[in-house]
Design an enzyme around this catalytic site. Structure first.
Site, mmCIF file in Angstrom:
data_model
loop_
_atom_site.group_PDB
_atom_site.id
_atom_site.type_symbol
_atom_site.label_atom_id
_atom_site.label_comp_id
_atom_site.label_asym_id
_atom_site.label_seq_id
_atom_site.Cartn_x
_atom_site.Cartn_y
_atom_site.Cartn_z
ATOM 1 N N THR A 49 0.755 -1.378 -0.061
ATOM 2 C CA THR A 49 0.045 -0.015 -0.005
ATOM 3 C C THR A 49 0.930 1.236 0.034
ATOM 4 O OG1 THR A 49 -1.627 -0.959 1.127
ATOM 5 C CG2 THR A 49 -1.890 1.352 1.004
ATOM 6 N N TRP A 91 0.975 -9.986 3.480
ATOM 7 C CA TRP A 91 0.270 -9.366 2.316
ATOM 8 C C TRP A 91 1.112 -9.961 0.831
ATOM 9 C CZ3 TRP A 91 -1.003 -7.247 6.534
ATOM 10 C CH2 TRP A 91 -1.928 -6.188 6.339
ATOM 11 N N ASN A 137 -3.670 -11.494 3.141
ATOM 12 C CA ASN A 137 -4.615 -10.236 3.027
ATOM 13 C C ASN A 137 -5.371 -10.019 1.885
ATOM 14 O OD1 ASN A 137 -5.427 -7.825 4.768
ATOM 15 N ND2 ASN A 137 -4.434 -6.925 2.789
ATOM 16 N N GLU A 138 -6.803 -9.851 2.190
ATOM 17 C CA GLU A 138 -7.657 -9.606 1.169
ATOM 18 C C GLU A 138 -7.614 -10.403 -0.141
ATOM 19 O OE1 GLU A 138 -7.212 -5.422 0.840
ATOM 20 O OE2 GLU A 138 -8.449 -5.296 2.781
ATOM 21 N N GLU A 214 -9.833 -5.397 9.822
ATOM 22 C CA GLU A 214 -9.062 -4.123 9.058
ATOM 23 C C GLU A 214 -10.281 -3.233 8.999
ATOM 24 O OE1 GLU A 214 -6.400 -4.126 6.025
ATOM 25 O OE2 GLU A 214 -6.934 -2.045 5.394
ATOM 26 N N ARG A 336 -14.669 4.048 3.587
ATOM 27 C CA ARG A 336 -15.313 2.902 2.939
ATOM 28 C C ARG A 336 -16.136 2.093 4.067
ATOM 29 N NH1 ARG A 336 -10.301 0.784 2.834
ATOM 30 N NH2 ARG A 336 -9.680 1.781 0.979
#
Length: 588
Positions: A49, A91, A137-138, A214, A336
């Site tokens: 990120t 990640w 992650n995600e 998160e 969000r």
């Protein structure tokens, strides 16, 4: 609550006493945010990120448990709060695990081994007990991998390390668990990201703990504080989530990187020592200073009649904490997800303490009012509520954008230090010769890696001026989480500089195909690094040079031949001057 990844890059080289003060505001119990949880990235060499974090295993036979700053951060957190819960989550993964594919599940045993070594290394080298570990992650999970990881943890005697899955959405992980008894047994916590305060039926049917693993991700203004105050309560009221983890812990990265200042507080100027204790720190304190892991929610939680919510928690030993929030829609929008409209207005709320709580005689009151500067209060202690003759009944007048904590605990404190130094821009003249015999950190101060990993390297064969260097150490692309660039890059300095000269000694290690560049006016980083523009001056081991307007090398301003080979030091100089209608680039 509290969480970071590649976002504490600039924190480590803050001068004392400011670095310790920042850490106290985050982790010291009964002082500031008093965080219960620290969730860290398991560095995987890829962009996550706002930068890359180094892996403990760049290559299959390589192990080093002193790279990066996560070990240091976890130790600093534990030093202040020995009971803090530690969580690790990957990640990206080093390239060797993917065996040529951008996928970590090629060899399940190998990936599980890699994660387990990180947990064991944390204990062996730093005496850190990791409490929870995540999957990817995600991104996709593999049900067989989760089971292999659980078996390997158990085999190594790490039964106490619990598994969180899948750090993405509530589905499909909840349905997978309901359909697979072994998977259900392997997973301890379902962690969802940005759930908008709601969970789903399948997740509740698993009877596992539900966490917002998160959340937040919002600018640390009063709007961000309003978002944080609302979701800390309503994640439980609406979704039965017993933990909410904020991304990110502290904005210690260059502000122009993605999600600048989306954090509990800001510490992005180690060169000045300046930092800002933002309002989300004090919103956090309303919960964390008056509860602890192991406390449990009472059944009497809910929404207030004219907007807002309340929760009540107890330690089961007679202590009681009630947290009330009346955040308005306008002042509590998170980054969000979308927030449907709701109304909050002035109201009176009456609370009745029953059972053993009816015997409570005094309650402490802590108060925050966000918004209008003339009425603004952050974590202010008000007069106690005395309940001697009230039969356990008290009434509060509530306005919008307020937080109240009503508690039996008398340990609350709004910690403070003298004001830090004033904000200053990055020094206009800066040099580093990397001459550090035994560096405490593997990375040089102020450099923020955006693709690749740059580490201190002592070149013992060179007795001259190039003995101490900064070296890019990866030789293959990691299993990426974001769109890492095709060329490795680390950034440093001030985003606003326009007229500048960059001078750097460079060395190409790879014959024929190797190359190196220096650049100025680079306009972006983080997850957008692949499309970065600027002025890039390259030399290549094949005897060519070029000047481009982008990192990808598509916009070519100049090119030609030059006497350059690998395995030799060169000094590159790039001068950029902005004139009224154009920019002039000089290079030598």
């Amino acid at each position: 609550m509290g969480f970071m990844l590649a976002t504490s890059r600039l924190l480590v080289n803050y001068p004392e006493p400011y670095r310790s003060q920042i850490l106290d505001y985050l982790f010291k119990p009964y002082f500031g945010a008093s965080l219960h949880i620290l969730k860290v990235e398991i560095g995987g060499d890829g962009q996550t990120t706002d930068g890359t974090e180094p892996s403990h295993m760049h290559y299959a036979l390589d192990e080093n448990y002193y790279r990066g700053y996560e070990w240091w951060l976890m130790k600093e957190a534990k030093k202040r709060n020995p009971n803090i819960t530690l969580i690790g989550l990957p990640w990206s993964f080093p390239g060797w695990l993917g065996k040529g594919f951008n996928w970590p599940y090629i060899n399940l045993q190998l990936t599980a081994y890699y994660i387990v070594t990180w947990i064991m290394g944390a204990k062996h080298y730093h005496d850190l007990d990791i409490d929870y570990v995540g999957i990817w992650n995600e991104r996709s999970y593999d049900t067989n991998y989760i089971k292999v990881l659980r078996k390997m943890l158990n085999y190594q005697g790490l039964h106490r390390v619990k598994i969180i899955a899948s750090d993405n959405l509530w589905e499909p992980i909840s349905a997978s668990m309901l359909l697979d008894a072994d998977l259900l047994k392997a997973i301890d916590v379902i962690g969802a990201h940005y759930p908008g305060t709601h969970s789903i039926r399948d997740a509740k049917l698993t009877a596992k703990k539900l966490w917002a693993s998160e959340d937040f991700s919002t600018l640390n203004s009063d709007m961000g504080a309003g978002c944080w105050g609302r979701i800390l309560n309503q994640n439980y009221v609406n979704g039965y989530m017993t933990s909410t983890i904020a991304w990110n812990l502290v904005a210690s990265y260059y502000e122009q990187l993605p999600y600048g200042r989306c954090s509990l507080m800001t510490a992005q100027e180690p060169w000045s020592g300046h930092y800002e204790v933002a309002s989300p720190v004090w919103v956090t304190a309303h919960t964390t200073q008056f509860t602890q892991p192991g406390w449990y929610y009472l059944k009497t939680v809910g929404h207030l009649e004219k907007g807002g919510s309340y929760v009540a928690l107890t330690d089961g030993l007679g202590n009681l904490t009630i947290i009330i929030e009346t955040m308005s829609h306008k002042h509590s929008m998170c980054i969000r997800p979308y927030l449907p409209y709701f109304n909050v207005s002035q109201q009176f709320a009456t609370f009745v303490l029953k059972g053993s709580f009816s015997e409570i005689q005094e309650l402490q009151v802590w108060y925050t009012k966000l918004g209008n500067p003339s009425e603004r209060f952050l974590f202010k202690q008000l007069d106690s509520l005395w309940l001697l003759d009230s039969g356990g009944i008290f009434t509060l007048e509530l306005q919008e954008d307020e937080l109240f904590t009503i508690t039996t605990l008398t340990t609350g404190l709004k910690g403070s230090y003298p004001l830090p130094p004033k904000s200053r821009p990055f020094p206009s003249t800066y040099r580093d010769d990397f001459n550090v015999d035994y560096p405490y950190f593997s990375e040089a101060p102020n450099f923020a890696d955006q693709t690749g990993v740059f580490e201190y390297f002592m070149n013992i064969e060179d007795t001259g001026e190039h003995r101490f260097t900064l070296r890019q150490v990866l030789n293959q692309r990691p299993v990426t989480w974001a769109a890492d660039a095709s060329n490795t890059i680390s950034i440093i300095g001030d985003y606003t500089w326009t007229n500048l000269t960059i001078m750097c000694d460079v060395y190409i290690e790879t014959p024929d195909t190797g190359g190196v560049f220096i650049a100025g006016r680079v306009n972006k980083g983080g997850i957008w690094i692949r499309s970065a523009r600027g002025i890039f001056f390259w030399i290549f081991a094949n005897g060519s040079y070029r000047v481009t307007g982008d990192l990808a090398g598509w916009i070519i301003y100049a090119l030609g031949r030059v006497e350059v080979t690998a395995k030799k030091w060169y000094t590159l100089t790039l001068t950029i001057k902005v004139r009224k209608r154009s920019q002039t680039v000089c290079f030598c």
